[in-house]
Scaffold this motif. Structure first.
Motif, PDB file in Angstrom:
ATOM      1  N   SER A   1       0.827  -1.204   0.000  1.00 30.99           N
ATOM      2  CA  SER A   1       0.000   0.000   0.000  1.00 30.99           C
ATOM      3  C   SER A   1       0.867   1.263   0.000  1.00 30.99           C
ATOM      4  O   SER A   1       0.609   2.205  -0.756  1.00 30.99           O
ATOM      5  CB  SER A   1      -0.918  -0.022   1.220  1.00 30.99           C
ATOM      6  N   LEU A   2       1.879   1.275   0.836  1.00 32.85           N
ATOM      7  CA  LEU A   2       2.796   2.420   0.863  1.00 32.85           C
ATOM      8  C   LEU A   2       3.519   2.575  -0.473  1.00 32.85           C
ATOM      9  O   LEU A   2       3.627   3.675  -1.020  1.00 32.85           O
ATOM     10  CB  LEU A   2       3.812   2.264   1.997  1.00 32.85           C
ATOM     11  N   SER A   3       4.013   1.467  -1.004  1.00 29.14           N
ATOM     12  CA  SER A   3       4.745   1.496  -2.265  1.00 29.14           C
ATOM     13  C   SER A   3       3.852   1.946  -3.416  1.00 29.14           C
ATOM     14  O   SER A   3       4.242   2.785  -4.240  1.00 29.14           O
ATOM     15  CB  SER A   3       5.329   0.109  -2.562  1.00 29.14           C
ATOM     16  N   SER A   4       2.663   1.404  -3.474  1.00 29.05           N
ATOM     17  CA  SER A   4       1.735   1.737  -4.551  1.00 29.05           C
ATOM     18  C   SER A   4       1.327   3.207  -4.503  1.00 29.05           C
ATOM     19  O   SER A   4       1.291   3.889  -5.534  1.00 29.05           O
ATOM     20  CB  SER A   4       0.495   0.834  -4.450  1.00 29.05           C
ATOM     21  N   CYS A   5       1.024   3.709  -3.324  1.00 29.67           N
ATOM     22  CA  CYS A   5       0.633   5.108  -3.175  1.00 29.67           C
ATOM     23  C   CYS A   5       1.775   6.027  -3.618  1.00 29.67           C
ATOM     24  O   CYS A   5       1.563   6.989  -4.359  1.00 29.67           O
ATOM     25  CB  CYS A   5       0.243   5.394  -1.726  1.00 29.67           C
ATOM     26  N   HIS A   6       2.986   5.712  -3.175  1.00 31.45           N
ATOM     27  CA  HIS A   6       4.153   6.511  -3.563  1.00 31.45           C
ATOM     28  C   HIS A   6       4.315   6.494  -5.085  1.00 31.45           C
ATOM     29  O   HIS A   6       4.508   7.535  -5.716  1.00 31.45           O
ATOM     30  CB  HIS A   6       5.416   5.971  -2.882  1.00 31.45           C
ATOM     31  N   MET A   7       4.210   5.304  -5.690  1.00 26.25           N
ATOM     32  CA  MET A   7       4.372   5.179  -7.138  1.00 26.25           C
ATOM     33  C   MET A   7       3.323   6.007  -7.886  1.00 26.25           C
ATOM     34  O   MET A   7       3.649   6.719  -8.836  1.00 26.25           O
ATOM     35  CB  MET A   7       4.255   3.727  -7.580  1.00 26.25           C
ATOM     36  N   LEU A   8       2.076   5.905  -7.472  1.00 26.25           N
ATOM     37  CA  LEU A   8       1.011   6.626  -8.172  1.00 26.25           C
ATOM     38  C   LEU A   8       1.231   8.138  -8.113  1.00 26.25           C
ATOM     39  O   LEU A   8       1.031   8.852  -9.102  1.00 26.25           O
ATOM     40  CB  LEU A   8      -0.349   6.235  -7.605  1.00 26.25           C
ATOM     41  N   TRP A   9       1.677   8.636  -6.964  1.00 28.06           N
ATOM     42  CA  TRP A   9       1.993  10.065  -6.865  1.00 28.06           C
ATOM     43  C   TRP A   9       3.202  10.409  -7.726  1.00 28.06           C
ATOM     44  O   TRP A   9       3.210  11.424  -8.420  1.00 28.06           O
ATOM     45  CB  TRP A   9       2.231  10.472  -5.406  1.00 28.06           C
ATOM     46  N   PHE A  10       4.227   9.568  -7.696  1.00 25.96           N
ATOM     47  CA  PHE A  10       5.431   9.813  -8.498  1.00 25.96           C
ATOM     48  C   PHE A  10       5.057   9.920  -9.983  1.00 25.96           C
ATOM     49  O   PHE A  10       5.473  10.857 -10.669  1.00 25.96           O
ATOM     50  CB  PHE A  10       6.453   8.698  -8.291  1.00 25.96           C
ATOM     51  N   LEU A  11       4.275   8.968 -10.473  1.00 26.05           N
ATOM     52  CA  LEU A  11       3.890   8.975 -11.884  1.00 26.05           C
ATOM     53  C   LEU A  11       3.111  10.233 -12.237  1.00 26.05           C
ATOM     54  O   LEU A  11       3.342  10.858 -13.278  1.00 26.05           O
ATOM     55  CB  LEU A  11       3.075   7.723 -12.217  1.00 26.05           C
ATOM     56  N   SER A  12       2.191  10.633 -11.373  1.00 22.35           N
ATOM     57  CA  SER A  12       1.394  11.831 -11.611  1.00 22.35           C
ATOM     58  C   SER A  12       2.264  13.081 -11.669  1.00 22.35           C
ATOM     59  O   SER A  12       2.120  13.911 -12.576  1.00 22.35           O
ATOM     60  CB  SER A  12       0.350  11.970 -10.501  1.00 22.35           C
ATOM     61  N   ILE A  13       3.167  13.199 -10.734  1.00 20.93           N
ATOM     62  CA  ILE A  13       4.038  14.378 -10.671  1.00 20.93           C
ATOM     63  C   ILE A  13       4.992  14.396 -11.867  1.00 20.93           C
ATOM     64  O   ILE A  13       5.205  15.442 -12.490  1.00 20.93           O
ATOM     65  CB  ILE A  13       4.804  14.408  -9.329  1.00 20.93           C
ATOM     66  N   ALA A  14       5.561  13.237 -12.200  1.00 25.99           N
ATOM     67  CA  ALA A  14       6.473  13.150 -13.351  1.00 25.99           C
ATOM     68  C   ALA A  14       5.750  13.538 -14.640  1.00 25.99           C
ATOM     69  O   ALA A  14       6.288  14.285 -15.470  1.00 25.99           O
ATOM     70  CB  ALA A  14       7.055  11.741 -13.471  1.00 25.99           C
ATOM     71  N   ALA A  15       4.531  13.057 -14.823  1.00 28.98           N
ATOM     72  CA  ALA A  15       3.764  13.382 -16.030  1.00 28.98           C
ATOM     73  C   ALA A  15       3.487  14.880 -16.115  1.00 28.98           C
ATOM     74  O   ALA A  15       3.632  15.482 -17.189  1.00 28.98           O
ATOM     75  CB  ALA A  15       2.455  12.593 -16.050  1.00 28.98           C
ATOM     76  N   LYS A  16       3.133  15.487 -14.990  1.00 30.25           N
ATOM     77  CA  LYS A  16       2.858  16.929 -14.977  1.00 30.25           C
ATOM     78  C   LYS A  16       4.109  17.737 -15.311  1.00 30.25           C
ATOM     79  O   LYS A  16       4.015  18.832 -15.847  1.00 30.25           O
ATOM     80  CB  LYS A  16       2.290  17.355 -13.626  1.00 30.25           C
ATOM     81  N   GLN A  17       5.276  17.183 -14.978  1.00 32.16           N
ATOM     82  CA  GLN A  17       6.535  17.871 -15.280  1.00 32.16           C
ATOM     83  C   GLN A  17       7.086  17.462 -16.647  1.00 32.16           C
ATOM     84  O   GLN A  17       8.203  17.813 -16.989  1.00 32.16           O
ATOM     85  CB  GLN A  17       7.553  17.625 -14.165  1.00 32.16           C
ATOM     86  N   ARG A  18       6.290  16.683 -17.395  1.00 27.41           N
ATOM     87  CA  ARG A  18       6.618  16.284 -18.770  1.00 27.41           C
ATOM     88  C   ARG A  18       7.796  15.326 -18.877  1.00 27.41           C
ATOM     89  O   ARG A  18       8.472  15.263 -19.897  1.00 27.41           O
ATOM     90  CB  ARG A  18       6.836  17.492 -19.672  1.00 27.41           C
ATOM     91  N   PHE A  19       8.036  14.539 -17.812  1.00 31.69           N
ATOM     92  CA  PHE A  19       9.008  13.449 -17.877  1.00 31.69           C
ATOM     93  C   PHE A  19       8.241  12.202 -18.301  1.00 31.69           C
ATOM     94  O   PHE A  19       7.186  11.902 -17.730  1.00 31.69           O
ATOM     95  CB  PHE A  19       9.682  13.200 -16.527  1.00 31.69           C
ATOM     96  N   CYS A  20       8.760  11.465 -19.265  1.00 30.00           N
ATOM     97  CA  CYS A  20       8.090  10.256 -19.735  1.00 30.00           C
ATOM     98  C   CYS A  20       8.669   9.036 -19.010  1.00 30.00           C
ATOM     99  O   CYS A  20       9.833   8.684 -19.198  1.00 30.00           O
ATOM    100  CB  CYS A  20       8.265  10.100 -21.247  1.00 30.00           C
ATOM    101  N   VAL A  21       7.857   8.411 -18.186  1.00 35.21           N
ATOM    102  CA  VAL A  21       8.273   7.224 -17.437  1.00 35.21           C
ATOM    103  C   VAL A  21       7.893   5.989 -18.248  1.00 35.21           C
ATOM    104  O   VAL A  21       6.737   5.809 -18.615  1.00 35.21           O
ATOM    105  CB  VAL A  21       7.609   7.168 -16.043  1.00 35.21           C
ATOM    106  N   ASP A  22       8.883   5.148 -18.540  1.00 31.65           N
ATOM    107  CA  ASP A  22       8.628   3.890 -19.252  1.00 31.65           C
ATOM    108  C   ASP A  22       8.307   2.758 -18.295  1.00 31.65           C
ATOM    109  O   ASP A  22       7.484   1.903 -18.599  1.00 31.65           O
ATOM    110  CB  ASP A  22       9.839   3.491 -20.104  1.00 31.65           C
ATOM    111  N   SER A  23       8.985   2.713 -17.158  1.00 33.03           N
ATOM    112  CA  SER A  23       8.726   1.649 -16.191  1.00 33.03           C
ATOM    113  C   SER A  23       9.094   2.109 -14.786  1.00 33.03           C
ATOM    114  O   SER A  23       9.926   3.007 -14.599  1.00 33.03           O
ATOM    115  CB  SER A  23       9.499   0.372 -16.545  1.00 33.03           C
TER     116      SER A  23
END
Length: 155
Positions: A64-86
């Protein structure tokens, strides 16, 4: 605000129960009908009274902690226009006695390995800032006393 619910269901299935020799296997049912087989951890209740092929609460806590952190990371990265592949995290929780002398999940260490693509790549400081902000925003991390560490790997 939102409300989240799950149904936890266990049945004795004819076992004596009062001798403390009963299966801890049970079901978690989430909204949308998703079901998971759950059990106590074999570290807490020895086999065969725990189910190795089931998720235990301690694993679910770490996930749960890992998943929540990941979901926020992906959202923030996308807003900053970084493309995450994995994004892969080999998260780990440490169960030990806390300051009050009670068993608790005292430290959860996240080890996210993130691979980016495209021309815009984060610097190490930007990468660390993405994780720092994800940690600050994570609802689950904000809800627990456990120390949550993040040791990201830029891939």
């Amino acid at each position: 605000m939102a409300t989240y619910g799950t149904t936890i269901a266990w049945q004795r299935n004819g076992e004596t129960f009062t001798d403390n020799r009963y299966s801890r296997a049970h079901r978690w049912t989430f909204d949308g009908g998703i079901e998971l087989r759950a059990s106590s951890s074999a570290h807490v209740v020895p086999l065969p009274y725990s189910a190795e092929d089931a998720v235990d609460p301690e694993e679910a806590f770490v996930a749960s902690l890992s998943s929540c952190h990941m979901l926020w990371f992906l959202s923030i990265a996308a807003k900053q226009r970084f493309c995450v592949d994995s994004y892969t995290d080999a998260a780990e929780g440490l169960m030990q006695k806390n300051a009050e002398g009670r068993l608790a999940m005292t430290v959860v260490t996240l080890r996210p390995h993130v691979v980016f693509s495209g021309d815009k790549q984060p610097s190490l400081s930007e990468f660390e800032a993405l994780h720092h902000r994800a940690h600050e925003e994570c609802f689950i991390a904000n809800s627990v006393k456990t120390e949550v560490r993040c040791v990201p790997v830029l891939g």
